[in-house]
Structure formats: structure tokens, C-alpha cells
Design an enzyme around this catalytic site. Structure first.
Site, PDB file in Angstrom:
ATOM      1  N   LYS A 161       0.825  -1.211   0.000  1.00  0.00           N
ATOM      2  CA  LYS A 161       0.000   0.000   0.000  1.00  0.00           C
ATOM      3  C   LYS A 161       0.857   1.257   0.000  1.00  0.00           C
ATOM      4  O   LYS A 161       0.502   2.244  -0.645  1.00  0.00           O
ATOM      5  CB  LYS A 161      -0.942   0.014   1.205  1.00  0.00           C
ATOM      6  CG  LYS A 161      -2.126  -0.924   1.056  1.00  0.00           C
ATOM      7  CD  LYS A 161      -3.203  -0.550   2.054  1.00  0.00           C
ATOM      8  CE  LYS A 161      -4.310  -1.607   2.117  1.00  0.00           C
ATOM      9  NZ  LYS A 161      -5.276  -1.326   3.174  1.00  0.00           N
ATOM     10  N   LYS A 181      -5.001 -10.485  -6.601  1.00  0.00           N
ATOM     11  CA  LYS A 181      -6.161 -10.525  -5.710  1.00  0.00           C
ATOM     12  C   LYS A 181      -7.250  -9.578  -6.201  1.00  0.00           C
ATOM     13  O   LYS A 181      -6.948  -8.486  -6.665  1.00  0.00           O
ATOM     14  CB  LYS A 181      -5.695 -10.110  -4.309  1.00  0.00           C
ATOM     15  CG  LYS A 181      -6.748 -10.186  -3.233  1.00  0.00           C
ATOM     16  CD  LYS A 181      -6.198  -9.741  -1.884  1.00  0.00           C
ATOM     17  CE  LYS A 181      -6.045  -8.235  -1.811  1.00  0.00           C
ATOM     18  NZ  LYS A 181      -5.877  -7.744  -0.421  1.00  0.00           N
ATOM     19  N   LYS A 212     -10.489  -3.886  -3.751  1.00  0.00           N
ATOM     20  CA  LYS A 212     -11.204  -2.634  -4.012  1.00  0.00           C
ATOM     21  C   LYS A 212     -10.236  -1.521  -4.375  1.00  0.00           C
ATOM     22  O   LYS A 212     -10.595  -0.615  -5.112  1.00  0.00           O
ATOM     23  CB  LYS A 212     -12.132  -2.234  -2.862  1.00  0.00           C
ATOM     24  CG  LYS A 212     -11.582  -2.399  -1.478  1.00  0.00           C
ATOM     25  CD  LYS A 212     -12.717  -2.348  -0.429  1.00  0.00           C
ATOM     26  CE  LYS A 212     -12.255  -3.002   0.883  1.00  0.00           C
ATOM     27  NZ  LYS A 212     -13.282  -3.233   1.843  1.00  0.00           N
TER      28      LYS A 212
HETATM   29  P1  TYM Z   1     -10.716  -5.567   4.123  1.00  0.00           P
HETATM   30  O1  TYM Z   1     -11.737  -4.534   4.448  1.00  0.00           O
HETATM   31  O2  TYM Z   1      -9.692  -5.258   3.113  1.00  0.00           O
HETATM   32  O3  TYM Z   1     -11.423  -6.895   3.647  1.00  0.00           O
HETATM   33  C1  TYM Z   1     -12.450  -7.496   4.402  1.00  0.00           C
HETATM   34  C2  TYM Z   1     -12.309  -9.002   4.377  1.00  0.00           C
HETATM   35  O4  TYM Z   1     -12.348  -9.505   3.034  1.00  0.00           O
HETATM   36  C3  TYM Z   1     -11.256 -10.367   2.806  1.00  0.00           C
HETATM   37  N1  TYM Z   1     -10.856 -10.262   1.384  1.00  0.00           N
HETATM   38  C4  TYM Z   1     -10.752 -11.302   0.541  1.00  0.00           C
HETATM   39  N2  TYM Z   1     -10.929 -12.628   0.711  1.00  0.00           N
HETATM   40  C5  TYM Z   1     -10.746 -13.429  -0.359  1.00  0.00           C
HETATM   41  N3  TYM Z   1     -10.391 -12.962  -1.592  1.00  0.00           N
HETATM   42  C6  TYM Z   1     -10.205 -11.646  -1.812  1.00  0.00           C
HETATM   43  N4  TYM Z   1      -9.874 -11.198  -3.021  1.00  0.00           N
HETATM   44  C7  TYM Z   1     -10.379 -10.750  -0.714  1.00  0.00           C
HETATM   45  N5  TYM Z   1     -10.281  -9.403  -0.580  1.00  0.00           N
HETATM   46  C8  TYM Z   1     -10.575  -9.124   0.713  1.00  0.00           C
HETATM   47  C9  TYM Z   1     -10.162  -9.866   3.730  1.00  0.00           C
HETATM   48  O5  TYM Z   1      -9.214 -10.855   3.989  1.00  0.00           O
HETATM   49  C10 TYM Z   1     -10.957  -9.475   4.950  1.00  0.00           C
HETATM   50  O6  TYM Z   1     -11.177 -10.597   5.773  1.00  0.00           O
HETATM   51  N6  TYM Z   1      -7.425  -5.390   7.816  1.00  0.00           N
HETATM   52  C11 TYM Z   1      -8.740  -5.863   7.489  1.00  0.00           C
HETATM   53  C12 TYM Z   1      -9.840  -5.229   8.297  1.00  0.00           C
HETATM   54  C13 TYM Z   1      -9.734  -5.405   9.775  1.00  0.00           C
HETATM   55  C14 TYM Z   1      -9.902  -6.604  10.507  1.00  0.00           C
HETATM   56  C15 TYM Z   1      -9.778  -6.239  11.875  1.00  0.00           C
HETATM   57  C16 TYM Z   1     -10.131  -7.936  10.154  1.00  0.00           C
HETATM   58  C17 TYM Z   1      -9.525  -4.410  10.687  1.00  0.00           C
HETATM   59  N7  TYM Z   1      -9.548  -4.915  11.948  1.00  0.00           N
HETATM   60  C18 TYM Z   1      -9.875  -7.194  12.876  1.00  0.00           C
HETATM   61  C19 TYM Z   1     -10.242  -8.869  11.163  1.00  0.00           C
HETATM   62  C20 TYM Z   1     -10.104  -8.514  12.512  1.00  0.00           C
HETATM   63  C21 TYM Z   1      -8.984  -5.508   6.035  1.00  0.00           C
HETATM   64  O7  TYM Z   1      -8.322  -4.703   5.458  1.00  0.00           O
HETATM   65  O8  TYM Z   1     -10.034  -6.077   5.477  1.00  0.00           O
END
Ligand code: TYM
Length: 341
Positions: free
Chosen positions: A112, A204, A207
């Protein structure tokens, strides 16, 4: 019951297929078997440049989508991270236990930060995983209770390293200040841990990084959704066969199909043997539409009832606060802060 905690960023107008299969679907099923806490992480959303009005809107749309997918505010605690200030407070404490080099090794930060434009990379983006560790550990059950309850974190593959850091920090805190946190377990789905971009099947679905053609949004209109799947990149062959190396595009579509329909990959290969990519994609598009159309319709309805959303969030904040304030009280005491009396 064991506890579950997870979070998602409100950084787009809609969640996407990767979010759904990698994480959100598990959130819904785990609310029945776990003491569930699910969080829309708006503090994380400001680690990169953002627009305030858009963030406010997207946070509401995020909550509406979660409810539309089947989260029940009676059974699961659905809340907004900034409503519970203890997240930021614990992040500070954990940040003081995190090595600079340790944070520098986070691959998501490296990805990022290399993409940040003129504004440059913020300290917030750097400490992002520490805040995530705080999100999780605030909801730790008491580890000294007999039989020690579990803390599960349903996420996609891309979060594995952050979960490892969270475990390390929990262990370090426990070692220095006494048993306080249960070590959380990542709960990563087998077939759908990494859904890839429809146009770049080695990358991947994301977004921030994918082109609109590469992403299927949950709230997408049926027409464009169908088109994107029909135009998904495959290969010059014609066999619907699972092969990560040579047929990354078809393999991704097989994984999506299998996860959504609940049919095994070999069964799908059998069903489409000799029929070419066209029919396969057409049927997949239908399966995706059947899954997301009702979610889209329910989301739009929920967005019409802003008061109901606010009530859900007020209830969620209250329940989450109950756990978070208790954890934070213990943390303050263990770390050596003087009580207010
Ligand atoms: P975020 O908002 O980017 O994504 C949310 C969830 O979606 C999953 N994900 C995917 N899984 C499979 N294939 C993909 N292409 C794909 N893109 C996204 C992510 O793995 C995630 O589970 N850091 C985290 C948010 C967060 C969080 C937390 C998660 C903040 N605090 C505490 C768990 C526990 C994130 O950026 O997710």
C-alpha cells in the site's frame, strides 16, 4: 460459546465477491455458533486519504450490506469501530510493544505504501496492523478461565500475516504483564481464501487495486454483473479444468462457482466437460446473480430506514463497549497506569 471477532473497511461503495467469499459469508454462519462481534473499521479507513462525506455514507452502506447478508443484530454485535474509543487506546499500548522492524515487515504495508501518491504514506498506514491487533484482542475472553474460550477471526488469506502479528503481540503482552489475552486463531476458508481479479487472475480481487472490470460488487446491477463474468479472462484453451499454474482464470471461476453453489470442483469439471467456457460462464453468472440480487434488494430497503440502522449501531456500540471497557480496565491496571479513583 467461543467468541468470534472480525472487521471490514468501509472504503468502497460496495463490498465485493472476494470480501463475501473470503470473510463475510463466514461471519453470517458463525453468528449461530459463536458469541459474535463484527466491526466496520472506520479508523482503518482514514489511513489513506479520504473524503469525510463519502466515509460517512460508506459506513452506513457497509452496515446495511452486513444486515442484508443475514447478520442479525439480536444474535451478533454489529458496530462501528470509532464508537468504541478503546480500540484506539489499546492500539497505543500495543504499538509500544511492537518493534519498528516488525511493523516494517508487513507485506500489506509495503504494497500500500508503494502505491501512495503525492500525499505520501501516513504513520497511520504504518501502524494499521497494530490497530487491527487491538480490534481483536479487546474482545479476548479471559484466558485464565477454566477451559479457556477461543477467539476466532474469519478473514481471507491476505490477513494471515496481520493475525500472526496479533498473536505475537498477545503473547508478548501476556509475558510482560501477566496472562491477559487468548491467542486468536485465523479462520481462513479453504477454497475461497483468495478470490482473484477477473481481468488479472494472478492478482487478488481488491477494491483499491482492481479495475472495475476485474471486480464483482455485491451491489452491482444484474446487467453489468453478467457482462463482467462473460468477459472474465480465461485462456486460449476450452477445457473447464482446475489448474492454478496454467489456467488461473478458469481456476478462479471454478473456485467461485464451487463456493457459491456448494458443488465440488471435480463435480463441476465433470458437468462442463466438453461444453466450452461460454455455458460455464453463463451458469456461473446466474449463480452469482441468485446470490447477490436478494442482498442488493435488502440493502437498498435498509438504507431507506436510516433510523433502524442507527438503532442497530447504538445497540452494537453498547454491547461492544461492555466488553471493550472491561478489557481495557485490566490492561490499564496491568501496564501500571494509576486509576482515576
Ligand atoms: P478488508 O476490508 O480489506 O477486507 C475485508 C475481508 O475480506 C477479505 N478479502 C478477501 N478474501 C478473499 N479474496 C479476496 N480477493 C479478498 N479481498 C478481501 C479480507 O481478507 C478481509 O477478511 N485489515 C482488514 C480489516 C480489519 C480486521 C480487523 C479484520 C480491521 N480490523 C480485525 C479482522 C479482525 C482488512 O483490510 O479487510
Amino acid at each position: 460459546p467461543p467468541r468470534v471477532l472480525s472487521g471490514i473497511q468501509p472504503t468502497a461503495d460496495s463490498f465485493h465477491l472476494g470480501n463475501y467469499l473470503g470473510a463475510l459469508r463466514q461471519w453470517v454462519s458463525m453468528q449461530d455458533t459463536h458469541d459474535a462481534f463484527y466491526c466496520v473499521v472506520d479508523l482503518h479507513a482514514i489511513t489513506v486519504e479520504h473524503d469525510p462525506a463519502l466515509l460517512r455514507r460508506r459506513t452506513k452502506v457497509a452496515v446495511a450490506q452486513l444486515l442484508a447478508m443475514g447478520l442479525d443484530p439480536e444474535r451478533a454485535t454489529v458496530f462501528v469501530q470509532s464508537h468504541v474509543p478503546e480500540h484506539a487506546e489499546l492500539a497505543w499500548v500495543l504499538g509500544c510493544l511492537t518493534g519498528f522492524g516488525e511493523a516494517q515487515r508487513m507485506t500489506q504495508f509495503k504494497d500500500k505504501s508503494s502505491k501512495q501518491g503525492t500525499g505520501g504514506t501516513s504513520v497511520g498506514l504504518f501502524t494499521y496492523p497494530v490497530l487491527q491487533a487491538a480490534d481483536i484482542l479487546l474482545y479476548s475472553p479471559d484466558p485464565t478461565v477454566e477451559g479457556g474460550r477461543a477467539l476466532r477471526v474469519p478473514v481471507g488469506e491476505d490477513q494471515r500475516q496481520h493475525l500472526e502479528l496479533t498473536r505475537t503481540l498477545a503473547q508478548r503482552f501476556n509475558h510482560r504483564f501477566g496472562e491477559t489475552f487468548v491467542l486468536p486463531d485465523a479462520h481462513i476458508p479453504e477454497g475461497a481464501a483468495k478470490i482473484t481479479d477477473l481481468q488479472e487472475p494472478d492478482a487478488k480481487m481488491s477494491k483499491s487495486a482492481s479495475s472495475p472490470q476485474g471486480i464483482i460488487d455485491v451491489l452491482e446491477e444484474p446487467g453489468p454483473m453478467r457482462k463482467k463474468i462473460m468477459r472474465a479472462v480465461t485462456d486460449t484453451g476450452s477445457e473447464v479444468v482446475y489448474d492454478e499454474e496454467k489456467k488461473a482464470g478458469v481456476t478462479n471461476l471454478l473456485r467461485i462457482f464451487s463456493a457459491l453453489e456448494g458443488t465440488s470442483v471435480p463435480d463441476l469439471e465433470g458437468r462442463y466437460a466438453g461444453s466450452g467456457y461460454g455455458q460455464f460462464k453463463k451458469d456461473l453468472a446466474q449463480v452469482v446473480l441468485d446470490t447477490f440480487t436478494p442482498i442488493r434488494e435488502r440493502t437498498l430497503k435498509l438504507l431507506d430506514d436510516e433510523e433502524r440502522l442507527d438503532r442497530v449501531l447504538a445497540l452494537g456500540a453498547e454491547r461492544a463497549s461492555g466488553v471493550a471497557t472491561a478489557t481495557m480496565e485490566t490492561v490499564r491496571e496491568r501496564v501500571g497506569f494509576v486509576g482515576r479513583g
